[in-house]
Write a protein that holds these residues in place. Structure first.
Motif, PDB file in Angstrom:
ATOM      1  N   UNK A  82       0.971  -1.099   0.183  1.00  0.00           N
ATOM      2  CA  UNK A  82      -0.026  -0.095  -0.024  1.00  0.00           C
ATOM      3  C   UNK A  82       0.799   1.266   0.051  1.00  0.00           C
ATOM      4  N   UNK A  83       2.085   1.251   0.733  1.00  0.00           N
ATOM      5  CA  UNK A  83       2.953   2.311   0.878  1.00  0.00           C
ATOM      6  C   UNK A  83       3.433   2.714  -0.285  1.00  0.00           C
ATOM      7  N   UNK A  84       3.888   1.700  -1.143  1.00  0.00           N
ATOM      8  CA  UNK A  84       4.523   1.641  -2.513  1.00  0.00           C
ATOM      9  C   UNK A  84       3.668   2.446  -3.375  1.00  0.00           C
ATOM     10  N   UNK A  85       2.447   1.881  -3.303  1.00  0.00           N
ATOM     11  CA  UNK A  85       1.304   2.446  -4.117  1.00  0.00           C
ATOM     12  C   UNK A  85       0.854   4.094  -3.969  1.00  0.00           C
ATOM     13  N   UNK A  86       0.924   4.112  -2.952  1.00  0.00           N
ATOM     14  CA  UNK A  86       1.088   5.461  -2.353  1.00  0.00           C
ATOM     15  C   UNK A  86       2.017   6.426  -2.883  1.00  0.00           C
ATOM     16  N   UNK A  87       3.119   5.891  -3.019  1.00  0.00           N
ATOM     17  CA  UNK A  87       4.189   6.823  -3.248  1.00  0.00           C
ATOM     18  C   UNK A  87       4.134   6.902  -5.001  1.00  0.00           C
ATOM     19  N   UNK A  88       3.851   5.993  -5.495  1.00  0.00           N
ATOM     20  CA  UNK A  88       3.819   5.867  -7.256  1.00  0.00           C
ATOM     21  C   UNK A  88       2.472   6.828  -7.545  1.00  0.00           C
ATOM     22  N   UNK A  89       1.453   6.631  -6.886  1.00  0.00           N
ATOM     23  CA  UNK A  89       0.137   7.469  -7.121  1.00  0.00           C
ATOM     24  C   UNK A  89       0.617   8.975  -6.716  1.00  0.00           C
ATOM     25  N   UNK A  90       1.322   9.375  -5.786  1.00  0.00           N
ATOM     26  CA  UNK A  90       1.763  10.750  -5.429  1.00  0.00           C
ATOM     27  C   UNK A  90       2.341  11.193  -6.694  1.00  0.00           C
ATOM     28  N   UNK A  91       3.430  10.670  -7.142  1.00  0.00           N
ATOM     29  CA  UNK A  91       4.440  10.932  -8.408  1.00  0.00           C
ATOM     30  C   UNK A  91       3.656  11.074  -9.522  1.00  0.00           C
ATOM     31  N   UNK A  92       2.456  10.157  -9.889  1.00  0.00           N
ATOM     32  CA  UNK A  92       1.697  10.279 -10.964  1.00  0.00           C
ATOM     33  C   UNK A  92       0.824  11.478 -11.049  1.00  0.00           C
ATOM     34  N   UNK A  93       0.579  12.061  -9.777  1.00  0.00           N
ATOM     35  CA  UNK A  93      -0.266  12.925  -9.736  1.00  0.00           C
ATOM     36  C   UNK A  93       0.450  14.395  -9.584  1.00  0.00           C
ATOM     37  N   UNK A  94       1.906  14.362  -9.864  1.00  0.00           N
ATOM     38  CA  UNK A  94       2.769  15.552 -10.036  1.00  0.00           C
ATOM     39  C   UNK A  94       3.496  15.968  -8.435  1.00  0.00           C
ATOM     40  N   UNK A  95       3.392  15.211  -7.455  1.00  0.00           N
ATOM     41  CA  UNK A  95       4.112  15.385  -6.340  1.00  0.00           C
ATOM     42  C   UNK A  95       5.545  14.964  -6.717  1.00  0.00           C
ATOM     43  N   UNK A  96       6.645  16.034  -6.498  1.00  0.00           N
ATOM     44  CA  UNK A  96       7.968  15.892  -6.857  1.00  0.00           C
ATOM     45  C   UNK A  96       9.024  15.876  -5.757  1.00  0.00           C
ATOM     46  N   UNK A  97       8.458  15.289  -4.249  1.00  0.00           N
ATOM     47  CA  UNK A  97       9.562  15.333  -3.187  1.00  0.00           C
ATOM     48  C   UNK A  97       8.726  14.526  -2.156  1.00  0.00           C
ATOM     49  N   UNK A  98       9.490  13.597  -1.570  1.00  0.00           N
ATOM     50  CA  UNK A  98       9.109  12.812  -0.541  1.00  0.00           C
ATOM     51  C   UNK A  98       9.980  13.147   0.774  1.00  0.00           C
ATOM     52  N   UNK A  99       9.386  13.236   1.937  1.00  0.00           N
ATOM     53  CA  UNK A  99      10.018  13.610   3.268  1.00  0.00           C
ATOM     54  C   UNK A  99       9.842  12.105   4.003  1.00  0.00           C
ATOM     55  N   UNK A 100      11.227  11.890   4.345  1.00  0.00           N
ATOM     56  CA  UNK A 100      11.154  10.529   5.169  1.00  0.00           C
ATOM     57  C   UNK A 100      12.234  11.001   6.566  1.00  0.00           C
ATOM     58  N   UNK A 101      12.435  10.032   7.365  1.00  0.00           N
ATOM     59  CA  UNK A 101      13.219  10.251   8.398  1.00  0.00           C
ATOM     60  C   UNK A 101      13.676   8.806   8.691  1.00  0.00           C
ATOM     61  N   UNK A 102      14.898   8.584   9.388  1.00  0.00           N
ATOM     62  CA  UNK A 102      15.383   7.223   9.724  1.00  0.00           C
ATOM     63  C   UNK A 102      14.485   6.880  10.906  1.00  0.00           C
TER      64      UNK A 102
END
Ligand code: NAP
Length: 316
Positions: free
Chosen positions: A39-59
């Protein structure tokens, strides 16, 4: 999607970035309960498809797991977003998280390995704690930038005074503070300071970690798994919860007039402030991301903003 320049950097970032905290999954005191990596990977792919061009993560998100999931999602992907991560929260063998700013070089190596990359686009000091270590830690981050291991450096959860202190050592690209109708602390000093000093603001938790999405109910809160940090968070308990759910109801009502969910209204409210460069929004699956990001261009009218401000003032 609309893009804005982030502080002094060369990055034009979409006004919504995807936050990868919840998708870190279980395993620590700051977890959000069980999470399916697919689900997480699908969420990331969907965001990119919709024009999101950055991801914020943390260790600290999932004790390394969030960064690993981000790497898995981006592996082989033709349209790679900027990846922002952080330092300063370490954990022990029991998974207990603590603040430590003395091991940044090692932390960076660990993040590069987990993210399967040679450089981080934005490296952020997650928390200014312990406070006596922040100057030296910022000098280290500036050196990492000179060495090319990180492209830009930023802070998170900093006060104006703390930004003033480290800004004398090396320029700050961005601050990452909390900002929502439930937490407006940055309006007094942090946002004005950042605006004047060309420090970008990527504001986190605009829906207050799900509370302003319109999907939160008392029944859901009661049923949260033990390892969802929200089970113990004060804004999910009385007396705050009555007021907070009332805010969510108002946002639902305003959103209904435009066919957008309450969360979109909550995000648009944070973006009414010109000092906010972009909002960091969490999504646990593709559907959640789609419901929010599709409406990234939504803006509130002057009357609607006034209606919200009156409601907040009447419900302090
Ligand atoms: N620097 C820091 O100290 C710090 C602190 C906090 C956050 N952050 C960053 O900011 C990001 C965003 O903050 P956040 O995730 O706490 O809060 P948020 O963006 O306000 O809320 C995200 C949560 O809302 C729920 N949601 C999302 N879309 C939805 C939809 N369409 N319908 C119903 N519910 C929906 C999901 O949780 P449920 O489905 O479980 O309700 C999701 O995890 C984090 O991922 C992290 O990158 C940074």
């Amino acid at each position: 999607m609309q893009k804005k320049r982030l502080g002094n950097s060369d990055m034009e970032i979409s006004t919504i970035g995807l936050g990868a905290w919840a998708i870190g999954g279980p395993g620590s005191k700051i977890s959000w309960g069980p999470q399916d990596d697919n689900d997480s990977i699908a969420a990331i792919h969907k965001a990119i498809d919709l024009g999101v061009n950055w991801i914020d993560t943390a260790p600290a998100y999932g004790l390394g797991h969030s960064e690993e999931v981000v790497a898995r999602a981006l592996k082989g992907h033709s349209n790679k977003p900027y990846v922002f991560t952080k330092c300063s929260l370490l954990w022990d063998e029991a998974g207990e998280i603590h603040n430590d700013l003395s091991q940044i070089r090692q932390e960076l190596e660990n993040s590069l390995r987990r993210l399967q990359t040679d450089t981080i686009d934005l490296y952020q000091m997650h928390w200014p704690k312990p406070e006596e270590q922040i100057s030296e830690a910022w000098s280290t981050m500036a050196k990492l930038q000179q060495e090319g291991k990180v492209r830009w450096i930023g802070v998170s959860n900093f006060s104006a005074a703390q930004m003033e202190l480290v800004g004398k050592i090396a320029p700050i690209t961005s601050n990452q503070p909390p900002y929502s109708m439930i937490n407006r602390a940055i309006e007094a000093e942090v946002l004005p300071y950042s605006a004047v000093h060309n420090i970008g603001t990527i504001a986190y938790a605009p829906m207050h970690s799900g509370l302003l999405t319109g999907a939160m109910t008392r029944e859901r809160i009661a049923a949260f798994p033990e390892d969802d940090f929200r089970k113990r968070a004060k804004n999910y308990q009385e007396p705050q919860i009555t007021r907070n759910l009332a805010i969510a109801d108002l946002l639902k009502q305003i959103g209904a007039g435009h066919n957008v969910p309450a969360g979109v209204v909550a995000i648009a409210w944070t973006q009414r402030n010109p000092a906010v460069t972009a909002s960091i929004v969490g999504g646990r699956n593709a559907q959640q991301v789609e419901q929010i990001v599709t409406h990234s261009g939504f803006r509130l009218s002057t009357d609607e903003l006034a209606q919200i401000d009156t409601f907040l003032a009447e419900h302090p």
